[in-house]
Design a protein around this motif. Structure first.
Motif, PDB file in Angstrom:
ATOM      1  N   SER A  86       0.812  -1.220   0.000  1.00  0.00           N
ATOM      2  CA  SER A  86       0.000   0.000   0.000  1.00  0.00           C
ATOM      3  C   SER A  86       0.844   1.269   0.000  1.00  0.00           C
ATOM      4  N   GLY A  87       2.083   1.183   0.499  1.00  0.00           N
ATOM      5  CA  GLY A  87       2.925   2.376   0.594  1.00  0.00           C
ATOM      6  C   GLY A  87       2.605   3.236   1.787  1.00  0.00           C
ATOM      7  N   GLY A  88       1.667   2.788   2.633  1.00  0.00           N
ATOM      8  CA  GLY A  88       1.279   3.583   3.793  1.00  0.00           C
ATOM      9  C   GLY A  88       2.406   3.774   4.784  1.00  0.00           C
ATOM     10  N   ALA A  89       3.236   2.748   4.961  1.00  0.00           N
ATOM     11  CA  ALA A  89       4.344   2.842   5.904  1.00  0.00           C
ATOM     12  C   ALA A  89       5.347   3.907   5.461  1.00  0.00           C
ATOM     13  N   ALA A  90       5.664   3.930   4.157  1.00  0.00           N
ATOM     14  CA  ALA A  90       6.602   4.927   3.641  1.00  0.00           C
ATOM     15  C   ALA A  90       6.035   6.330   3.774  1.00  0.00           C
ATOM     16  N   ALA A  91       4.736   6.479   3.496  1.00  0.00           N
ATOM     17  CA  ALA A  91       4.093   7.791   3.611  1.00  0.00           C
ATOM     18  C   ALA A  91       4.082   8.267   5.056  1.00  0.00           C
ATOM     19  N   PHE A  92       3.835   7.346   5.975  1.00  0.00           N
ATOM     20  CA  PHE A  92       3.841   7.684   7.397  1.00  0.00           C
ATOM     21  C   PHE A  92       5.226   8.150   7.828  1.00  0.00           C
ATOM     22  N   ALA A  93       6.248   7.447   7.349  1.00  0.00           N
ATOM     23  CA  ALA A  93       7.624   7.797   7.714  1.00  0.00           C
ATOM     24  C   ALA A  93       7.998   9.176   7.196  1.00  0.00           C
ATOM     25  N   GLU A  94       7.575   9.499   5.984  1.00  0.00           N
ATOM     26  CA  GLU A  94       7.897  10.803   5.405  1.00  0.00           C
ATOM     27  C   GLU A  94       7.319  11.942   6.237  1.00  0.00           C
ATOM     28  N   LYS A  95       6.173  11.676   6.871  1.00  0.00           N
ATOM     29  CA  LYS A  95       5.542  12.706   7.688  1.00  0.00           C
ATOM     30  C   LYS A  95       6.325  13.007   8.961  1.00  0.00           C
ATOM     31  N   VAL A  96       7.012  11.977   9.477  1.00  0.00           N
ATOM     32  CA  VAL A  96       7.698  12.168  10.759  1.00  0.00           C
ATOM     33  C   VAL A  96       9.195  12.437  10.606  1.00  0.00           C
ATOM     34  N   ILE A  97       9.729  12.261   9.400  1.00  0.00           N
ATOM     35  CA  ILE A  97      11.175  12.418   9.211  1.00  0.00           C
ATOM     36  C   ILE A  97      11.649  13.828   9.582  1.00  0.00           C
ATOM     37  N   GLY A  98      10.811  14.839   9.350  1.00  0.00           N
ATOM     38  CA  GLY A  98      11.192  16.215   9.660  1.00  0.00           C
ATOM     39  C   GLY A  98      11.449  16.454  11.133  1.00  0.00           C
ATOM     40  N   PHE A  99      10.886  15.612  11.997  1.00  0.00           N
ATOM     41  CA  PHE A  99      11.060  15.784  13.443  1.00  0.00           C
ATOM     42  C   PHE A  99      12.315  15.077  13.974  1.00  0.00           C
ATOM     43  N   LEU A 100      13.007  14.365  13.108  1.00  0.00           N
ATOM     44  CA  LEU A 100      14.142  13.562  13.555  1.00  0.00           C
ATOM     45  C   LEU A 100      15.421  14.390  13.508  1.00  0.00           C
ATOM     46  N   ASN A 101      15.595  15.232  14.515  1.00  0.00           N
ATOM     47  CA  ASN A 101      16.740  16.138  14.530  1.00  0.00           C
ATOM     48  C   ASN A 101      17.838  15.698  15.485  1.00  0.00           C
ATOM     49  N   THR A 102      17.723  14.513  16.080  1.00  0.00           N
ATOM     50  CA  THR A 102      18.785  13.967  16.929  1.00  0.00           C
ATOM     51  C   THR A 102      18.999  12.501  16.578  1.00  0.00           C
ATOM     52  N   MET A 310      -6.947   1.840  -1.287  1.00  0.00           N
ATOM     53  CA  MET A 310      -5.896   1.845  -2.315  1.00  0.00           C
ATOM     54  C   MET A 310      -6.460   2.320  -3.646  1.00  0.00           C
ATOM     55  N   VAL A 311      -7.716   1.952  -3.927  1.00  0.00           N
ATOM     56  CA  VAL A 311      -8.366   2.400  -5.162  1.00  0.00           C
ATOM     57  C   VAL A 311      -8.740   3.879  -5.050  1.00  0.00           C
ATOM     58  N   TYR A 312      -9.285   4.269  -3.887  1.00  0.00           N
ATOM     59  CA  TYR A 312      -9.738   5.646  -3.674  1.00  0.00           C
ATOM     60  C   TYR A 312      -8.584   6.636  -3.781  1.00  0.00           C
ATOM     61  N   TYR A 313      -7.436   6.297  -3.192  1.00  0.00           N
ATOM     62  CA  TYR A 313      -6.276   7.180  -3.222  1.00  0.00           C
ATOM     63  C   TYR A 313      -5.398   6.939  -4.449  1.00  0.00           C
ATOM     64  N   LYS A 314      -5.874   6.120  -5.361  1.00  0.00           N
ATOM     65  CA  LYS A 314      -5.211   5.844  -6.640  1.00  0.00           C
ATOM     66  C   LYS A 314      -3.807   5.256  -6.470  1.00  0.00           C
ATOM     67  N   VAL A 315      -3.652   4.460  -5.409  1.00  0.00           N
ATOM     68  CA  VAL A 315      -2.396   3.745  -5.204  1.00  0.00           C
ATOM     69  C   VAL A 315      -2.334   2.552  -6.140  1.00  0.00           C
ATOM     70  N   LYS A 316      -3.463   1.848  -6.258  1.00  0.00           N
ATOM     71  CA  LYS A 316      -3.589   0.710  -7.159  1.00  0.00           C
ATOM     72  C   LYS A 316      -4.979   0.717  -7.782  1.00  0.00           C
ATOM     73  N   LYS A 317      -5.094   0.083  -8.943  1.00  0.00           N
ATOM     74  CA  LYS A 317      -6.408  -0.136  -9.525  1.00  0.00           C
ATOM     75  C   LYS A 317      -7.080  -1.300  -8.809  1.00  0.00           C
ATOM     76  N   LEU A 318      -8.397  -1.405  -8.946  1.00  0.00           N
ATOM     77  CA  LEU A 318      -9.155  -2.433  -8.236  1.00  0.00           C
ATOM     78  C   LEU A 318      -8.627  -3.831  -8.546  1.00  0.00           C
ATOM     79  N   GLY A 319      -8.392  -4.101  -9.822  1.00  0.00           N
ATOM     80  CA  GLY A 319      -7.894  -5.420 -10.208  1.00  0.00           C
ATOM     81  C   GLY A 319      -6.536  -5.718  -9.623  1.00  0.00           C
ATOM     82  N   GLU A 320      -5.649  -4.693  -9.604  1.00  0.00           N
ATOM     83  CA  GLU A 320      -4.303  -4.876  -9.052  1.00  0.00           C
ATOM     84  C   GLU A 320      -4.354  -5.138  -7.550  1.00  0.00           C
ATOM     85  N   ALA A 321      -5.207  -4.361  -6.858  1.00  0.00           N
ATOM     86  CA  ALA A 321      -5.327  -4.540  -5.408  1.00  0.00           C
ATOM     87  C   ALA A 321      -5.861  -5.924  -5.072  1.00  0.00           C
ATOM     88  N   PHE A 322      -6.859  -6.357  -5.844  1.00  0.00           N
ATOM     89  CA  PHE A 322      -7.429  -7.678  -5.580  1.00  0.00           C
ATOM     90  C   PHE A 322      -6.414  -8.783  -5.876  1.00  0.00           C
TER      91      PHE A 322
END
Length: 507
Positions: A86-102, A310-322
């Motif tokens: 789904s790529g959700g883990a990578a997207a989540f990480a990108e959101k928090v990377i800016g706070f990693l200053n130590t 995944m279909v709604y956010y256009k990460v994958k098409k319905l057939g690909e997700a299934f």
């Protein structure tokens, strides 16, 4: 006690030898089971073949409990595949990377990311590793440290969770032995009660924040950290980092949202506990079938939601997700076959009286308090040699539970010892799949990862060994506290000693 003598040891011993030689759990379990049936049929190969298929393998598949477990594994496999793609883990990480200053925050973020992806021990290194590679480089933290963190949050975390594939697999092994011994307790309750006695996985997970915040490092890891901080070199001159698999590049290109990681997990947990709480959970005993139905429903709902998102956010098409969902289900076939053969081997061992023979020879000769220690060491050696904790569980559990039952040792401590030993050996083994994938995911040399991780693993294993001695003597949860105190004290002493050596050799 009924048994056929030393011949009853042949199936588990043969399974262990085959696992070490072939590195294949399925082959070793089948050979172990077949050898036992061959003994029971008095050396008739054709009769043994018909018997193992008809009376053991088919019998496991037609059992209602076993069938429910296999169906549940299929739902889990589909959901895990969707989460990984789904790529959700990578997207989540990108959101928090800016706070990693130590440096500490960076290490803790990778640690937390590994815990979030508790649903897949193999997914942790392949998702968290590539996400944090560049972040660790920027913070001047070694790739070896990243590999250790993702390895410490893969199988050590997964083995502690009852409602994922690991837990379902382990509970399946426990339930089979409980049925044979006519123990009324549910496999769920036994697993939960054994969690505090899984000393090694708990210590492995806790050591990461200890090292991150205290900056106490030792062994090859301290040298790797010194290399990066002083020279900026990501690898040693002779190192050969493992190349990323293609699917990692695909994940990095996937445009996704953090909601694809946390909302399906939330729905899974809400559905699961929403169905169990009206039945009295956690204060009343829940029937095993009700638990498996609730868990299957939760994974189904979470999987369907994830396909829609995944279909709604256009990460994958319905057939690909299934297709991803179905392919994930298919990947669980190996786990299902392993579990069926493990059940078969357990039944063969029971019919041969293997555990009875071991108990008869141990009774009066080995102190009861040493039983957990023996199981921990045996499991660790087997897992290290085979690189497979699951295969270790399959061979050891049919021996450990009857031994604990007949010798009046604590079932929970002995179950925890088998699981802990299996993860410890797997953590140290250079041929373990999670060890290899952790090196791959972190982009570091595999041997460098093994060298830097083993000192930490051995320290935790030593603390766990001490805790099992205390637990065997006291049957108290304070043994876990003792293990943690030992780990912290040892880390402080060893790291300070090594700092003194480094400062004297590098004025």
């Amino acid at each position: 006690m009924e048994h056929i003598g030393w011949l009853s040891l042949i199936p588990p011993v043969l399974a262990i030898i085959a696992a070490i030689m072939t590195k294949n759990v399925i082959i070793s379990l089948f050979l172990g089971s077949f050898s036992g049936v061959l003994i029971l049929t008095k050396g008739a190969p054709l009769t043994a073949t018909k018997t193992i298929i008809g009376d053991y393998i088919f019998a496991q598949l037609t059992d209602s409990y076993n069938a429910a477990v296999l169906v549940l594994l299929v739902f889990i496999g589909g959901f895990v595949a969707l989460m990984e793609k789904s790529g959700g883990a990578a997207a989540f990480a990108e959101k928090v990377i800016g706070f990693l200053n130590t440096r500490a925050k960076t290490q803790m973020a990778a640690w937390f990311g590994g815990i979030i992806i508790f649903f897949s021990d193999l997914g942790t290194p392949l998702l968290v590793g590539p996400i944090f590679e560049k972040v660790f480089d920027k913070a001047k933290i070694s790739r070896e440290k990243l590999a250790w963190i993702v390895d410490s949050t893969s199988s050590p975390v997964a083995v502690l969770i009852p409602f994922i594939g690991w837990g379902v697999y382990i509970m399946g092994l426990i339930q089979k032995e409980f049925e044979g011994l006519k123990i009324a307790e549910s496999d769920w309750d036994a697993f939960i009660q054994a969690i505090p006695y899984q000393f090694y996985p708990i210590l492995a997970v806790l050591m990461v924040p200890l090292v991150a915040f205290s900056k106490l490092e030792f062994g090859a890891m301290a040298r790797a950290e010194k290399r990066v901080q002083e020279t900026g070199a990501l690898h040693w001159p002779n190192s050969k980092p493992l190349r990323k698999p293609e699917n990692m590049k695909e994940l990095e290109k996937t445009k996704s949202k953090p909601i694809l990681i946390w909302l399906p997990l939330l729905v899974l947990l809400v559905t699961l506990f929403g169905m169990l709480i009206p039945l009295g959970f956690p204060f009343q005993k829940i029937d095993g079938s009700d638990f498996r139905v609730a868990l299957s429903t939760a994974y189904l709902f979470a999987g369907l939601l994830l396909i829609f998102m995944m279909v709604y956010y256009k990460v994958k098409k319905l057939g690909e997700a299934f297709d991803i969902y179905v392919s994930g289900m298919q990947k669980m076939m190996t786990v299902a076959v392993t579990l069926v053969l493990a059940w078969s081997l357990g039944t063969v061992i029971k019919n041969l009286g293997t555990a009875n023979y071991i108990v008869e020879n141990m009774d009066g000769n080995v102190p009861v308090f040493l039983v957990p220690v023996i199981l921990f060491i045996a499991g660790a050696c087997m897992s290290f040699a085979t690189g497979s904790s699951w295969g270790t569980f399959a061979i050891m559990m049919p021996l450990a539970i009857p031994m604990a039952f007949h010798l009046d040792a604590s079932l929970y401590i002995c179950i925890g010892a088998v699981l802990s030993g299996g993860v410890f050996g797997d953590h140290c083994s250079p041929i373990s799949d999670t060890t290899i994938l952790s090196s791959t995911g972190a982009g570091c040399d595999h041997i460098d990862h093994v060298k830097t991780q083993i000192p930490y693993a051995i320290l935790n294993g030593s603390a766990a060994l001490l805790a099992y001695i205390i637990a065997g003597l006291t049957s108290s949860i304070l043994s876990l506290v003792a293990a943690i105190v030992f780990m912290v004290t040892a880390v402080v002493i060893i790291s300070r000693w090594q700092r003194g050596l480094i400062s004297r050799s590098h004025p």
